[in-house]
Write a protein that holds these residues in place. Structure first.
Motif, PDB file in Angstrom:
ATOM      1  N   VAL A  26       1.242  -0.904   0.095  1.00  0.00           N
ATOM      2  CA  VAL A  26      -0.240   0.185  -0.083  1.00  0.00           C
ATOM      3  C   VAL A  26       0.832   1.265   0.230  1.00  0.00           C
ATOM      4  N   ALA A  27       1.138   1.926  -0.601  1.00  0.00           N
ATOM      5  CA  ALA A  27       1.672   3.382  -1.164  1.00  0.00           C
ATOM      6  C   ALA A  27       0.841   4.696  -0.212  1.00  0.00           C
ATOM      7  N   VAL A  28       1.902   5.690   0.925  1.00  0.00           N
ATOM      8  CA  VAL A  28       1.048   5.465   1.948  1.00  0.00           C
ATOM      9  C   VAL A  28       2.742   6.905   2.091  1.00  0.00           C
ATOM     10  N   ALA A  29       1.801   8.570   1.854  1.00  0.00           N
ATOM     11  CA  ALA A  29       2.610   9.149   2.193  1.00  0.00           C
ATOM     12  C   ALA A  29       3.354   9.441   3.074  1.00  0.00           C
ATOM     13  N   GLY A  30       2.871   9.073   4.169  1.00  0.00           N
ATOM     14  CA  GLY A  30       3.215   9.187   5.460  1.00  0.00           C
ATOM     15  C   GLY A  30       2.950   7.370   6.762  1.00  0.00           C
ATOM     16  N   PRO A  31       3.320   8.485   7.568  1.00  0.00           N
ATOM     17  CA  PRO A  31       2.134   7.302   8.744  1.00  0.00           C
ATOM     18  C   PRO A  31       0.395   7.235   8.331  1.00  0.00           C
ATOM     19  N   LEU A  32       0.686   6.050   8.816  1.00  0.00           N
ATOM     20  CA  LEU A  32      -1.378   6.281   8.849  1.00  0.00           C
ATOM     21  C   LEU A  32      -1.829   5.324  10.464  1.00  0.00           C
ATOM     22  N   THR A  33      -2.617   4.884  10.706  1.00  0.00           N
ATOM     23  CA  THR A  33      -3.367   4.433  11.452  1.00  0.00           C
ATOM     24  C   THR A  33      -3.411   2.930  11.164  1.00  0.00           C
ATOM     25  N   LEU A  34      -3.757   2.152  12.022  1.00  0.00           N
ATOM     26  CA  LEU A  34      -4.340   1.044  11.883  1.00  0.00           C
ATOM     27  C   LEU A  34      -5.596   1.211  10.770  1.00  0.00           C
ATOM     28  N   ALA A  35      -6.022   1.364  11.903  1.00  0.00           N
ATOM     29  CA  ALA A  35      -7.653   1.555  11.352  1.00  0.00           C
ATOM     30  C   ALA A  35      -7.834   2.477   9.531  1.00  0.00           C
ATOM     31  N   GLU A  36      -6.918   3.084   9.295  1.00  0.00           N
ATOM     32  CA  GLU A  36      -6.980   3.328   7.721  1.00  0.00           C
ATOM     33  C   GLU A  36      -6.677   2.935   7.017  1.00  0.00           C
ATOM     34  N   LEU A  37      -5.854   2.177   8.187  1.00  0.00           N
ATOM     35  CA  LEU A  37      -5.438   1.079   6.598  1.00  0.00           C
ATOM     36  C   LEU A  37      -5.999  -0.300   6.690  1.00  0.00           C
ATOM     37  N   ARG A  38      -6.850  -0.765   7.434  1.00  0.00           N
ATOM     38  CA  ARG A  38      -7.857  -1.181   7.321  1.00  0.00           C
ATOM     39  C   ARG A  38      -8.733  -0.936   6.645  1.00  0.00           C
ATOM     40  N   ALA A  39      -8.931   0.019   6.220  1.00  0.00           N
ATOM     41  CA  ALA A  39      -9.991   0.608   5.257  1.00  0.00           C
ATOM     42  C   ALA A  39      -9.914   0.820   3.758  1.00  0.00           C
ATOM     43  N   GLU A  40      -8.274   0.886   3.471  1.00  0.00           N
ATOM     44  CA  GLU A  40      -7.492   1.220   2.226  1.00  0.00           C
ATOM     45  C   GLU A  40      -7.616  -0.231   1.770  1.00  0.00           C
ATOM     46  N   VAL A  41      -7.116  -1.056   2.804  1.00  0.00           N
ATOM     47  CA  VAL A  41      -6.978  -2.579   1.967  1.00  0.00           C
ATOM     48  C   VAL A  41      -8.626  -3.336   1.628  1.00  0.00           C
ATOM     49  N   VAL A  42      -9.542  -2.462   2.648  1.00  0.00           N
ATOM     50  CA  VAL A  42     -11.187  -3.440   2.520  1.00  0.00           C
ATOM     51  C   VAL A  42     -11.540  -2.636   1.259  1.00  0.00           C
ATOM     52  N   GLY A  43     -11.252  -1.800   1.032  1.00  0.00           N
ATOM     53  CA  GLY A  43     -11.745  -0.504  -0.178  1.00  0.00           C
ATOM     54  C   GLY A  43     -10.958  -1.320  -1.347  1.00  0.00           C
ATOM     55  N   ARG A  44      -9.872  -1.745  -1.329  1.00  0.00           N
ATOM     56  CA  ARG A  44      -9.893  -2.559  -2.595  1.00  0.00           C
ATOM     57  C   ARG A  44     -10.291  -3.687  -3.244  1.00  0.00           C
ATOM     58  N   HIS A  45     -10.270  -4.555  -1.731  1.00  0.00           N
ATOM     59  CA  HIS A  45     -10.394  -5.986  -2.326  1.00  0.00           C
ATOM     60  C   HIS A  45     -12.878  -5.622  -2.400  1.00  0.00           C
ATOM     61  N   ALA A  46     -13.207  -4.465  -2.205  1.00  0.00           N
ATOM     62  CA  ALA A  46     -14.704  -4.450  -2.088  1.00  0.00           C
ATOM     63  C   ALA A  46     -15.292  -5.241  -3.613  1.00  0.00           C
ATOM     64  N   GLY A  47     -16.507  -5.695  -2.025  1.00  0.00           N
ATOM     65  CA  GLY A  47     -17.128  -7.446  -3.392  1.00  0.00           C
ATOM     66  C   GLY A  47     -16.695  -8.452  -2.856  1.00  0.00           C
ATOM     67  N   THR A  48     -15.558  -8.642  -1.844  1.00  0.00           N
ATOM     68  CA  THR A  48     -15.129  -9.983  -1.478  1.00  0.00           C
ATOM     69  C   THR A  48     -15.613 -10.479  -0.054  1.00  0.00           C
ATOM     70  N   ARG A  49     -15.119 -11.415   0.566  1.00  0.00           N
ATOM     71  CA  ARG A  49     -15.944 -11.482   2.051  1.00  0.00           C
ATOM     72  C   ARG A  49     -14.272 -10.586   3.058  1.00  0.00           C
ATOM     73  N   LEU A  50     -13.244 -10.424   2.661  1.00  0.00           N
ATOM     74  CA  LEU A  50     -12.371  -9.461   3.146  1.00  0.00           C
ATOM     75  C   LEU A  50     -12.512  -8.439   4.510  1.00  0.00           C
ATOM     76  N   PRO A  51     -13.710  -7.922   4.356  1.00  0.00           N
ATOM     77  CA  PRO A  51     -14.663  -7.396   5.316  1.00  0.00           C
ATOM     78  C   PRO A  51     -14.610  -7.911   6.364  1.00  0.00           C
ATOM     79  N   GLU A  52     -15.811  -9.031   6.365  1.00  0.00           N
ATOM     80  CA  GLU A  52     -15.779  -9.507   7.007  1.00  0.00           C
ATOM     81  C   GLU A  52     -14.611 -10.059   8.128  1.00  0.00           C
ATOM     82  N   VAL A  53     -13.673 -10.923   7.463  1.00  0.00           N
ATOM     83  CA  VAL A  53     -12.857 -11.851   7.374  1.00  0.00           C
ATOM     84  C   VAL A  53     -11.237 -10.940   8.890  1.00  0.00           C
ATOM     85  N   VAL A  54     -11.010  -9.793   7.698  1.00  0.00           N
ATOM     86  CA  VAL A  54     -10.629  -8.878   8.531  1.00  0.00           C
ATOM     87  C   VAL A  54     -11.400  -8.101  10.278  1.00  0.00           C
ATOM     88  N   GLY A  55     -11.811  -8.079   9.994  1.00  0.00           N
ATOM     89  CA  GLY A  55     -13.344  -7.519  10.749  1.00  0.00           C
ATOM     90  C   GLY A  55     -12.638  -8.707  12.577  1.00  0.00           C
TER      91      GLY A  55
END
Length: 149
Positions: A26-55
């Motif tokens: 995940v390309a970032v310009a600086g530090p992120l919170t884990l919540a922001e990173l989680r939202a980014e990876v979930v957004g990249r895999h929309a339409g999959t079970r990833l949001p449920e699993v990552v939760g």
């Protein structure tokens, strides 16, 4: 001009299956919170079970377990690795009753069984794996049962 850095994200077991990949950057310009990173990876895999699993995943940032910490309070620095580890005991499945368990076990194919004479009489056992050398006596890989006559 700010230089873009990356955070490596690794998925294990059910998270890997849901994401369809083992890891990504995940390309970032600086530090992120884990919540922001989680939202980014979930957004990249929309339409999959990833949001449920990552939760329900345990999370490692580098070598540090952070699952019990509030994701908004965990800061992930560029260059770090974040790993999502789902519960390995199939916690996402609902429990089944006794009758359903018996039905599922009855639908499995039978084991390959061969009869063998022992000091205790007729016995049966599953075949040991072919890639192992045969040993005398019972081993952990050999399941014994009383012969049905």
């Amino acid at each position: 001009m700010s230089e873009t850095q990356v955070i490596r994200v690794r998925y294990w077991a059910a998270a890997r299956a849901a994401a369809g990949i083992a890891e990504e950057e995940v390309a970032v310009a600086g530090p992120l919170t884990l919540a922001e990173l989680r939202a980014e990876v979930v957004g990249r895999h929309a339409g999959t079970r990833l949001p449920e699993v990552v939760g329900v995943c345990s999370v490692l940032v580098g070598e540090r377990p952070v699952s019990s910490t509030d994701p908004a309070a965990v800061v992930v620095q560029p260059g770090e690795t974040v790993e999502f580890l789902p519960p390995f005991a199939a916690a996402d499945r609902s429990p089944i009753g006794h009758d359903e368990l018996v039905r599922r076990l009855d639908s499995l194919p039978p084991l390959s069984v061969r009869r063998q004479r022992t000091r205790r009489g007729d016995q049966c056992r599953t075949r040991p794996p072919r890639d192992r050398p045969r040993r005398s006596g019972a081993t952990a890989a050999t399941a014994w049962c009383s012969a049905v006559s």
